[in-house]
Design a protein around this motif. Structure first.
Motif, PDB file in Angstrom:
ATOM      1  N   SER A  56      31.277 -56.994  -8.960  1.00 48.85           N
ATOM      2  CA  SER A  56      30.872 -56.777  -7.654  1.00 48.85           C
ATOM      3  C   SER A  56      29.265 -57.211  -7.375  1.00 48.85           C
ATOM      4  O   SER A  56      28.534 -57.572  -8.286  1.00 48.85           O
ATOM      5  CB  SER A  56      30.863 -55.177  -7.362  1.00 48.85           C
ATOM      6  OG  SER A  56      29.924 -54.677  -8.060  1.00 48.85           O
ATOM      7  N   PRO A  57      29.035 -57.265  -5.918  1.00 47.61           N
ATOM      8  CA  PRO A  57      27.470 -57.446  -5.912  1.00 47.61           C
ATOM      9  C   PRO A  57      26.722 -56.173  -6.321  1.00 47.61           C
ATOM     10  O   PRO A  57      27.250 -55.313  -6.583  1.00 47.61           O
ATOM     11  CB  PRO A  57      27.517 -57.403  -4.314  1.00 47.61           C
ATOM     12  CG  PRO A  57      28.965 -57.943  -3.756  1.00 47.61           C
ATOM     13  CD  PRO A  57      29.642 -57.399  -4.825  1.00 47.61           C
ATOM     14  N   ASP A  58      25.493 -56.385  -6.539  1.00 44.94           N
ATOM     15  CA  ASP A  58      24.525 -55.237  -6.866  1.00 44.94           C
ATOM     16  C   ASP A  58      24.127 -54.349  -5.899  1.00 44.94           C
ATOM     17  O   ASP A  58      23.660 -52.971  -6.260  1.00 44.94           O
ATOM     18  CB  ASP A  58      23.009 -56.140  -7.336  1.00 44.94           C
ATOM     19  CG  ASP A  58      23.325 -56.821  -8.554  1.00 44.94           C
ATOM     20  OD1 ASP A  58      24.551 -56.813  -9.379  1.00 44.94           O
ATOM     21  OD2 ASP A  58      22.514 -57.783  -8.662  1.00 44.94           O
ATOM     22  N   ASP A  59      24.764 -54.353  -4.515  1.00 44.42           N
ATOM     23  CA  ASP A  59      24.334 -53.300  -3.517  1.00 44.42           C
ATOM     24  C   ASP A  59      25.332 -52.935  -2.973  1.00 44.42           C
ATOM     25  O   ASP A  59      25.329 -53.092  -1.379  1.00 44.42           O
ATOM     26  CB  ASP A  59      22.989 -54.162  -2.643  1.00 44.42           C
ATOM     27  CG  ASP A  59      23.719 -55.342  -1.979  1.00 44.42           C
ATOM     28  OD1 ASP A  59      24.610 -55.794  -2.737  1.00 44.42           O
ATOM     29  OD2 ASP A  59      22.761 -55.945  -1.261  1.00 44.42           O
ATOM     30  N   VAL A  60      26.624 -52.520  -3.366  1.00 44.61           N
ATOM     31  CA  VAL A  60      27.681 -52.038  -2.633  1.00 44.61           C
ATOM     32  C   VAL A  60      27.423 -50.578  -2.051  1.00 44.61           C
ATOM     33  O   VAL A  60      26.912 -49.728  -2.892  1.00 44.61           O
ATOM     34  CB  VAL A  60      28.826 -51.974  -3.689  1.00 44.61           C
ATOM     35  CG1 VAL A  60      29.910 -51.306  -3.021  1.00 44.61           C
ATOM     36  CG2 VAL A  60      29.119 -53.526  -4.189  1.00 44.61           C
ATOM     37  N   ILE A  61      27.457 -50.458  -0.700  1.00 43.91           N
ATOM     38  CA  ILE A  61      27.174 -49.416  -0.020  1.00 43.91           C
ATOM     39  C   ILE A  61      28.725 -48.635   0.315  1.00 43.91           C
ATOM     40  O   ILE A  61      29.092 -49.324   1.126  1.00 43.91           O
ATOM     41  CB  ILE A  61      26.216 -49.406   0.966  1.00 43.91           C
ATOM     42  CG1 ILE A  61      25.008 -49.976   0.526  1.00 43.91           C
ATOM     43  CG2 ILE A  61      26.085 -48.110   1.697  1.00 43.91           C
ATOM     44  CD1 ILE A  61      24.001 -50.157   1.276  1.00 43.91           C
ATOM     45  N   PRO A  62      28.908 -47.368  -0.136  1.00 45.00           N
ATOM     46  CA  PRO A  62      30.187 -46.813   0.259  1.00 45.00           C
ATOM     47  C   PRO A  62      29.981 -46.453   1.776  1.00 45.00           C
ATOM     48  O   PRO A  62      29.281 -46.361   2.178  1.00 45.00           O
ATOM     49  CB  PRO A  62      30.059 -45.535  -0.591  1.00 45.00           C
ATOM     50  CG  PRO A  62      29.378 -45.702  -1.611  1.00 45.00           C
ATOM     51  CD  PRO A  62      28.282 -46.750  -1.326  1.00 45.00           C
ATOM     52  N   GLY A  63      31.296 -46.408   2.325  1.00 44.21           N
ATOM     53  CA  GLY A  63      31.450 -46.149   3.665  1.00 44.21           C
ATOM     54  C   GLY A  63      31.984 -44.722   4.124  1.00 44.21           C
ATOM     55  O   GLY A  63      31.656 -43.845   3.216  1.00 44.21           O
ATOM     56  N   GLU A  64      32.617 -44.491   5.321  1.00 41.84           N
ATOM     57  CA  GLU A  64      33.228 -43.386   5.372  1.00 41.84           C
ATOM     58  C   GLU A  64      34.129 -42.770   4.573  1.00 41.84           C
ATOM     59  O   GLU A  64      34.838 -43.587   3.792  1.00 41.84           O
ATOM     60  CB  GLU A  64      33.689 -43.228   6.950  1.00 41.84           C
ATOM     61  CG  GLU A  64      32.763 -43.591   7.946  1.00 41.84           C
ATOM     62  CD  GLU A  64      31.725 -42.412   8.044  1.00 41.84           C
ATOM     63  OE1 GLU A  64      32.200 -41.359   8.184  1.00 41.84           O
ATOM     64  OE2 GLU A  64      30.496 -42.810   8.512  1.00 41.84           O
ATOM     65  N   PRO A  65      34.485 -41.345   4.513  1.00 46.19           N
ATOM     66  CA  PRO A  65      35.456 -40.864   3.542  1.00 46.19           C
ATOM     67  C   PRO A  65      36.923 -41.402   4.112  1.00 46.19           C
ATOM     68  O   PRO A  65      36.913 -41.496   5.151  1.00 46.19           O
ATOM     69  CB  PRO A  65      35.266 -39.232   3.813  1.00 46.19           C
ATOM     70  CG  PRO A  65      34.531 -39.072   5.111  1.00 46.19           C
ATOM     71  CD  PRO A  65      33.548 -40.234   5.301  1.00 46.19           C
TER      72      PRO A  65
END
Length: 455
Positions: A56-65
């Motif tokens: 994956s990229p180094d900066d994966v940001i999760p989203g809404e539940p």
């Protein structure tokens, strides 16, 4: 309240813009095709090979539940398609994860990601995409790797030794955890032994299969058994005459690889001396171990030791009727039958032991004359050289007239019932080698029957 909503809206807009430019948000409406409610989705295709990987990229940001997680959780989803030979996938996080949970295909209860930051999921149906949703309170940036695995269980499988085609069957073992089954090549039935005699030389894959009854995961591990052929050995029979010199067996079998051992009747030998063994046929075995494979081969051959023609006598007697003490116009071939009765032999006569002066036909011989004859078996070439002595016996009688007295009183000059035997010595000296026969005629056609009347 408006400010908070604007802040949240700005946050979601930034995340969406990032994912769109990154090409990781799929499909276009922002929701997973499997869960249908996760906004941050990574569709990962690992179908190219059974051991494919993706980072994956180094900066994966999760989203809404999603998948029913509480509203204060941030989530992201991966949808992975595996190769048909892959049995599992493994997700390993490269950054701190804190309190991270996951759900497979949005079914069941969420589970905690272990402290080693690795999660493994086994395939239920080959080719069917697997969905994994990861959620945690807060939304720190994450990075992770996804690996395709050919085994759902980690198995240690010790390598097998290579074996020879004539070795004893090899027990199939060495895999851990224990409890699984071993399969040979493409066999569908498990085996406990590998019998090399049932296979041709070559490499055979041994597969160890283990099923975890708790997780229903299947583990596979492979090792190779190499079956080596025996050394190819070609021995050659040969023959020797009894008087031949000792020979090196390695020299007579120079087509064989060196380094082996010859055996006769279980005794290791390197040379063969015909005189030691005598006439006959002897079996020799050659054992050789290949330094490359350790396999041992053997071949056998026969050595035939041929004897000489049998000589029945070394002296020949002949008669001189001339009184000159010699015999003329002699052909020695006429006397060969007296020397040997063996079949398939030939004679060569010489005046000398060195075989330099051959004897011609029609010669004269005297008493005590010596010749040398080479007698050879035509089939084997084995020969013997013999000294032959000729004895010439002179048969000229000393007297040709015998006087006999008439003892009768009537003056008839007739004598009846005369036995001629006592008169033998008048014609030739007494000898054990001389016999006497009496005839009425010179042609020896009418033998005298004793006693006879004499006029």
């Amino acid at each position: 309240m408006v400010a908070i909503c604007k802040n949240v809206l700005f946050k979601l807009t930034v995340i969406a813009i990032f994912l769109c430019f990154s090409g990781l948000l799929h499909p276009g409406n922002g929701f997973s095709q499997i869960t249908d409610n996760c906004q941050v989705v990574f569709e990962i295709d690992l179908s190219a090979s059974s051991d494919a990987q993706w980072s994956s990229p180094d900066d994966v940001i999760p989203g809404e539940p999603c998948c029913g997680m509480p509203g204060y959780y941030d989530c992201f989803e991966i949808v992975v398609t595996l190769h048909e030979d892959a049995l599992a996938l493994e997700v390993e996080f490269q950054t701190a994860i804190g309190e991270l949970y996951y759900i497979v295909d949005c079914e069941g209860i969420s589970q905690t990601v272990p402290h080693n930051r690795k999660v493994r999921v086994c395939m239920e149906e080959p080719g069917t995409p697997i969905s994994m949703v990861f959620c945690r309170p807060g939304s720190p940036m994450l990075s992770f790797d996804v690996k395709s695995l050919t085994s759902g269980i980690d198995i240690d499988f010790a390598p097998f030794p290579s074996i020879c085609i004539n070795d004893e069957p090899l027990p199939l073992s060495g895999a851990w955890p224990e409890g699984g089954e071993y399969f040979i090549a493409e066999d569908n039935e498990p085996s406990d032994l590998f019998d090399p005699s049932l296979y041709s030389p070559g490499d055979y894959v041994i597969t160890y299969r283990l099923r975890d009854e708790d997780t229903d995961c299947v583990g596979l591990a492979h090792q190779t058994v190499t079956v080596h052929p025996l050394p190819e050995l070609n021995c050659t029979d040969f023959s020797l005459c009894l008087d031949a010199e000792s020979v090196s067996l390695a020299a007579t079998q120079d087509q064989l690889p060196g380094g082996g051992t010859f055996f006769i009747d279980g005794v290791a030998v390197s040379d063969f001396a015909p005189q030691h063994y005598g006439p006959g046929v002897f079996q020799v075995e050659y054992f050789y171990t290949s330094p490359e494979t350790g396999c041992r081969g053997v071949c056998s051959f026969h050595i035939t030791v041929n004897g000489f023609p049998y000589i029945s006598q070394n002296e020949i007697n002949t008669c001189d009727y001339t009184g000159e003490g010699s015999v003329d116009n002699i052909n020695l071939t006429d006397y060969e039958f007296l020397l040997s009765s063996d079949e398939n032999i030939q004679f060569a006569w010489f005046y000398d032991e060195n075989l330099e002066l051959p004897v011609p036909e029609n010669i004269s011989i005297v008493d005590g004359e010596v010749f040398w004859v080479m007698i050879t078996f035509t089939a084997t070439g084995c020969s013997v050289l013999e000294e032959i002595v000729f004895h010439v016996q002179t048969m000229t009688p000393e007297n040709q007239v015998a006087e006999v007295c008439d003892q009768s009183t009537d003056g008839s000059l007739e004598i009846y019932n005369i036995d001629l035997t006592p008169y033998n010595t008048l014609f030739h000296p007494v000898s054990p080698n001389v016999s006497y026969e009496w005839f009425w005629d010179e042609a020896l056609q009418n033998p005298v029957t004793l006693p006879v009347p004499i006029l």
